[in-house]
Design a protein around this motif. Structure first.
Motif, PDB file in Angstrom:
ATOM      1  N   ARG A 426      48.667  49.287  41.800  1.00  0.00           N
ATOM      2  CA  ARG A 426      48.181  47.936  42.114  1.00  0.00           C
ATOM      3  C   ARG A 426      47.175  48.011  43.254  1.00  0.00           C
ATOM      4  O   ARG A 426      47.394  48.710  44.244  1.00  0.00           O
ATOM      5  CB  ARG A 426      49.363  47.046  42.522  1.00  0.00           C
ATOM      6  CG  ARG A 426      50.427  46.907  41.445  1.00  0.00           C
ATOM      7  CD  ARG A 426      51.774  46.504  42.031  1.00  0.00           C
ATOM      8  NE  ARG A 426      52.341  47.541  42.894  1.00  0.00           N
ATOM      9  CZ  ARG A 426      53.540  47.471  43.470  1.00  0.00           C
ATOM     10  NH1 ARG A 426      54.306  46.406  43.254  1.00  0.00           N
ATOM     11  NH2 ARG A 426      53.975  48.444  44.252  1.00  0.00           N
ATOM     12  N   PRO A 520      43.280  48.846  32.485  1.00  0.00           N
ATOM     13  CA  PRO A 520      43.626  47.651  33.270  1.00  0.00           C
ATOM     14  C   PRO A 520      44.892  46.974  32.738  1.00  0.00           C
ATOM     15  O   PRO A 520      45.079  46.857  31.523  1.00  0.00           O
ATOM     16  CB  PRO A 520      42.402  46.753  33.118  1.00  0.00           C
ATOM     17  CG  PRO A 520      41.737  47.206  31.858  1.00  0.00           C
ATOM     18  CD  PRO A 520      42.023  48.665  31.724  1.00  0.00           C
ATOM     19  N   ARG A 522      47.610  43.575  33.509  1.00  0.00           N
ATOM     20  CA  ARG A 522      48.018  42.372  34.240  1.00  0.00           C
ATOM     21  C   ARG A 522      49.521  42.227  34.046  1.00  0.00           C
ATOM     22  O   ARG A 522      50.008  42.160  32.919  1.00  0.00           O
ATOM     23  CB  ARG A 522      47.284  41.144  33.716  1.00  0.00           C
ATOM     24  CG  ARG A 522      47.716  39.832  34.403  1.00  0.00           C
ATOM     25  CD  ARG A 522      46.668  38.738  34.218  1.00  0.00           C
ATOM     26  NE  ARG A 522      46.377  38.480  32.819  1.00  0.00           N
ATOM     27  CZ  ARG A 522      46.938  37.500  32.095  1.00  0.00           C
ATOM     28  NH1 ARG A 522      47.817  36.689  32.657  1.00  0.00           N
ATOM     29  NH2 ARG A 522      46.606  37.322  30.833  1.00  0.00           N
ATOM     30  N   ARG A 524      52.699  39.912  34.721  1.00  0.00           N
ATOM     31  CA  ARG A 524      53.135  38.570  35.067  1.00  0.00           C
ATOM     32  C   ARG A 524      54.515  38.647  35.718  1.00  0.00           C
ATOM     33  O   ARG A 524      55.446  39.249  35.183  1.00  0.00           O
ATOM     34  CB  ARG A 524      53.177  37.686  33.831  1.00  0.00           C
ATOM     35  CG  ARG A 524      51.848  37.657  33.048  1.00  0.00           C
ATOM     36  CD  ARG A 524      51.672  36.342  32.353  1.00  0.00           C
ATOM     37  NE  ARG A 524      51.584  35.251  33.324  1.00  0.00           N
ATOM     38  CZ  ARG A 524      51.722  33.963  32.999  1.00  0.00           C
ATOM     39  NH1 ARG A 524      51.963  33.622  31.751  1.00  0.00           N
ATOM     40  NH2 ARG A 524      51.632  33.029  33.919  1.00  0.00           N
ATOM     41  N   ASP A 529      50.705  36.536  39.112  1.00  0.00           N
ATOM     42  CA  ASP A 529      50.199  37.630  38.298  1.00  0.00           C
ATOM     43  C   ASP A 529      49.716  38.763  39.207  1.00  0.00           C
ATOM     44  O   ASP A 529      49.062  38.519  40.224  1.00  0.00           O
ATOM     45  CB  ASP A 529      49.050  37.159  37.411  1.00  0.00           C
ATOM     46  CG  ASP A 529      49.538  36.326  36.234  1.00  0.00           C
ATOM     47  OD1 ASP A 529      50.750  36.048  36.174  1.00  0.00           O
ATOM     48  OD2 ASP A 529      48.710  35.962  35.388  1.00  0.00           O
ATOM     49  N   THR A 531      47.627  42.438  39.226  1.00  0.00           N
ATOM     50  CA  THR A 531      46.706  43.270  38.458  1.00  0.00           C
ATOM     51  C   THR A 531      46.736  44.700  38.975  1.00  0.00           C
ATOM     52  O   THR A 531      47.043  44.955  40.143  1.00  0.00           O
ATOM     53  CB  THR A 531      45.270  42.737  38.542  1.00  0.00           C
ATOM     54  OG1 THR A 531      44.863  42.660  39.910  1.00  0.00           O
ATOM     55  CG2 THR A 531      45.175  41.355  37.915  1.00  0.00           C
ATOM     56  N   ARG A 533      46.023  49.150  37.455  1.00  0.00           N
ATOM     57  CA  ARG A 533      45.593  50.064  36.401  1.00  0.00           C
ATOM     58  C   ARG A 533      46.714  51.051  36.132  1.00  0.00           C
ATOM     59  O   ARG A 533      47.405  51.502  37.048  1.00  0.00           O
ATOM     60  CB  ARG A 533      44.294  50.785  36.784  1.00  0.00           C
ATOM     61  CG  ARG A 533      43.125  49.817  36.985  1.00  0.00           C
ATOM     62  CD  ARG A 533      41.811  50.553  37.188  1.00  0.00           C
ATOM     63  NE  ARG A 533      41.313  51.164  35.973  1.00  0.00           N
ATOM     64  CZ  ARG A 533      40.554  50.543  35.067  1.00  0.00           C
ATOM     65  NH1 ARG A 533      40.225  49.260  35.242  1.00  0.00           N
ATOM     66  NH2 ARG A 533      40.132  51.178  33.998  1.00  0.00           N
ATOM     67  N   GLU A 564      42.406  44.024  28.750  1.00  0.00           N
ATOM     68  CA  GLU A 564      43.559  44.377  29.569  1.00  0.00           C
ATOM     69  C   GLU A 564      44.822  44.383  28.723  1.00  0.00           C
ATOM     70  O   GLU A 564      44.876  43.787  27.637  1.00  0.00           O
ATOM     71  CB  GLU A 564      43.730  43.397  30.735  1.00  0.00           C
ATOM     72  CG  GLU A 564      44.055  41.984  30.305  1.00  0.00           C
ATOM     73  CD  GLU A 564      44.220  41.022  31.473  1.00  0.00           C
ATOM     74  OE1 GLU A 564      44.081  41.451  32.633  1.00  0.00           O
ATOM     75  OE2 GLU A 564      44.491  39.826  31.218  1.00  0.00           O
ATOM     76  N   VAL A 566      48.673  43.120  28.853  1.00  0.00           N
ATOM     77  CA  VAL A 566      49.490  42.136  29.560  1.00  0.00           C
ATOM     78  C   VAL A 566      50.953  42.556  29.481  1.00  0.00           C
ATOM     79  O   VAL A 566      51.478  42.808  28.393  1.00  0.00           O
ATOM     80  CB  VAL A 566      49.311  40.724  28.963  1.00  0.00           C
ATOM     81  CG1 VAL A 566      50.202  39.718  29.706  1.00  0.00           C
ATOM     82  CG2 VAL A 566      47.850  40.303  29.041  1.00  0.00           C
TER      83      VAL A 566
END
Length: 572
Positions: A426, A520, A522, A524, A529, A531, A533, A564, A566
């Protein structure tokens, strides 16, 4: 305080003092008696200054009795509540005690009776979890009965019927039968007619305010003594929709001088102009109140045991009047306190959650910030973990607190061994590599299962590290699955040292991802959220697959979008 009131206070105080003493096997406490005493008897409140003195005398008398004498007296005054206490005591080795008098029934039959005004939140899960567990213990039977006879105040949501059944299955249970109360109005009408014929109900056109004044004064409604023929005719007009909303009700005739005003001639049917959302029920305008509908259904479906909130004690008392008219035996009842769940900012209320969704504060019922079963399912939490945590709360009459950490611990026990590990960084800082490190890292898929193999992570010429993991100048770190590096002049120089440097405690083990080929992500979470990698292979994982992002926690792969992946965070 007049003599009649004093006798009522003494009688109620004795019951609650005995409950307090028997439950805790100790002397009763005036403070512990006052709360339930005043809660169950609202008419006592205007005499609040005088009542503690009366209660104190009663408590002293109860404390002068031995335990056996207290129990014997309580069995006379409140046998059902004594049975609840003893059921809790018998279940000390298991959070769920035996059901009261279970041995007297050929089959244990229970019901889960939701109002389908929305999908279930965490508080709703306790009922099916406990009922389903009891069904399994006794090889019994349980149904889901949708108590949907209020098309106005708690208006049913057409999608909620299936959603609730899905939530029941998610928790690990399948009902033996399903009913909708809105399909059964003719049954309730027929029983109301029989009740009228035996003198147990009457139609009333008093305004709510007028009847409230009469009820609180212990005075009979002027419509109470109408002849059954007139009452039947007016009830048929109610069914036919002749009256407007609020113009006419059907009342169960009880005791107009009952010590609890809430039990005096309570409403069994009322008129509602708002059509029911189900087409099959939209034509009806005469609707039963929950206490009448539920009481009739519990008998017809042959329910043996009811579990309900302690705030619904009056419901059992109201329904007993109807059962006495018909000569029926009332089911066994367990009352329990509310469950409070920590961690969520959002109130555990269907109407509140629905409003937050409408306002755009929540994305939907499965938003990770929502305290709903749909949300937990999307986060990758097993329904059985929720059931286990709910069962551990038992059936105490006191309010109980559920720590979500107990749900997470139960879920971790179920998924840890089967969930592969991955790296996620992160807010990563990009650091170049030097010293000719290996071209590929090979950390294990799972540290406890070598047979699963390793992840093959291409390294490239730089990596991403989380800000808190950046080493000090000249400090060494171990990039997990890759090797030892020393931070020199802004570059991580590969040292080639063996894993012994980690075992000796000189080097921290750090997770990382390659800067060039990471993907990438994301994630939740319940707060916001996040973000970051992840290692490249995360982009190839199937939707609904669980991963453990090392040093972060478990997450569920939700979907892969064009730019991305999720994921939904489950827990540490």
């Amino acid at each position: 305080m007049d003599e009649d009131l004093r006798e009522r206070v003494e009688r109620e105080a004795e019951k609650h003092a005995l409950l307090n003493a028997v439950k805790h096997e100790s002397d009763a406490n005036v403070g512990a008696v006052m709360g339930p005493l005043m809660g169950e008897n609202p008419t006592f409140r205007e005499h609040a200054d005088a009542i503690p003195g009366v209660v104190g005398g009663v408590v002293n008398e109860v404390n002068g009795l031995g335990h056996d004498d207290r129990r014997t007296r309580l069995e006379t005054l409140a046998p059902e509540q004594l049975a609840e206490i003893e059921a809790e005591d018998e279940g000390e080795d298991h959070p769920l005690g035996d059901l009261p008098n279970f041995e007297e029934y050929d089959e244990i039959r229970m019901r889960c009776a939701p109002n389908p005004n929305g999908p279930w939140h965490m508080g709703h899960a306790r009922m099916p979890a406990v009922i389903g567990t009891y069904k399994e213990r006794y090889d019994g039977w349980f149904c889901v009965r949708f108590d949907d006879t209020d098309p106005e105040t708690k208006r049913p949501d057409l999608d909620a019927y299936d959603a609730i059944l899905e939530d029941t299955e998610y928790l690990g249970f399948e009902p033996d039968a399903t009913f909708k109360a809105s399909d059964r109005l003719e049954i309730y009408y027929d029983h109301a007619r029989k009740l009228i014929e035996m003198g147990g109900a009457y139609t009333c056109s008093c305004s709510g305010e007028e009847f409230s004044d009469l009820k609180n004064d212990g005075e009979a409604c002027p419509h109470r003594e109408k002849d059954p023929e007139t009452i039947l005719d007016e009830f048929e007009d109610m069914i036919a929709g002749i009256y407007d909303s609020g113009e006419m009700v059907l009342r169960v005739k009880t005791d107009i001088e009952h010590k609890n005003p809430a039990l005096r001639d309570w409403v069994a049917f009322r008129m509602i102009d708002t059509p029911h959302p189900r087409e099959e029920a939209a034509e009806f305008r005469c609707w039963p109140m929950l206490d009448f509908q539920s009481g009739i259904d519990d008998h017809i479906i042959d329910i043996t045991h009811i579990i309900r909130g302690i705030d619904l004690q009056d419901s059992a008392k109201r329904q007993r009047f109807v059962y006495e008219y018909f000569g029926w035996e009332y089911p066994e009842v367990i009352h329990w306190g509310h469950v409070n769940v920590d961690e969520y900012d959002c109130k555990m209320s269907t109407s509140t959650i629905k409003a937050l969704i409408a306002e755009g504060e929540l994305d939907g019922w499965d938003d990770p910030r929502a305290p709903t079963l749909r949300s937990l399912r999307r986060r990758g939490i097993r329904g059985e973990a929720i059931t286990e945590a709910m069962v551990q709360l038992g059936t105490s009459t006191s309010d109980v607190d559920l720590a979500m950490s107990s749900v997470y611990a139960a879920n971790r026990d179920r998924i840890d061994e089967e969930t592969d590990r991955r790296f996620l960084v992160r807010d990563g800082n990009q650091i170049p590599l030097g010293g000719s490190p290996p071209d590929e890292a090979t950390p294990p898929l799972h540290p406890n299962h070598e047979d699963r193999g390793v992840r093959e992570i291409p390294v490239g010429d730089s990596v991403l590290l989380e800000p808190d993991d950046l080493p000090d100048p000249e400090e060494r770190i171990w990039l997990k699955g890759l090797g030892c590096f020393q931070y020199t002049r802004g570059t991580l120089q590969y040292t080639g040292e063996e894993i012994d440097v980690v075992r000796e405690g000189d080097v921290d083990v750090i997770h990382w991802v390659p800067a060039a080929e990471s993907v990438p992500v994301r994630m939740r979470t319940i707060d916001s959220d996040v973000t970051g990698r992840a290692e490249p292979a995360v982009a190839d994982l199937e939707s609904d697959e669980m991963v453990q992002f090392e040093r972060i926690g478990f997450a569920r792969i939700d979907r892969h979008e064009e730019d991305e992946t999720v994921t939904y965070y489950a827990h540490p």
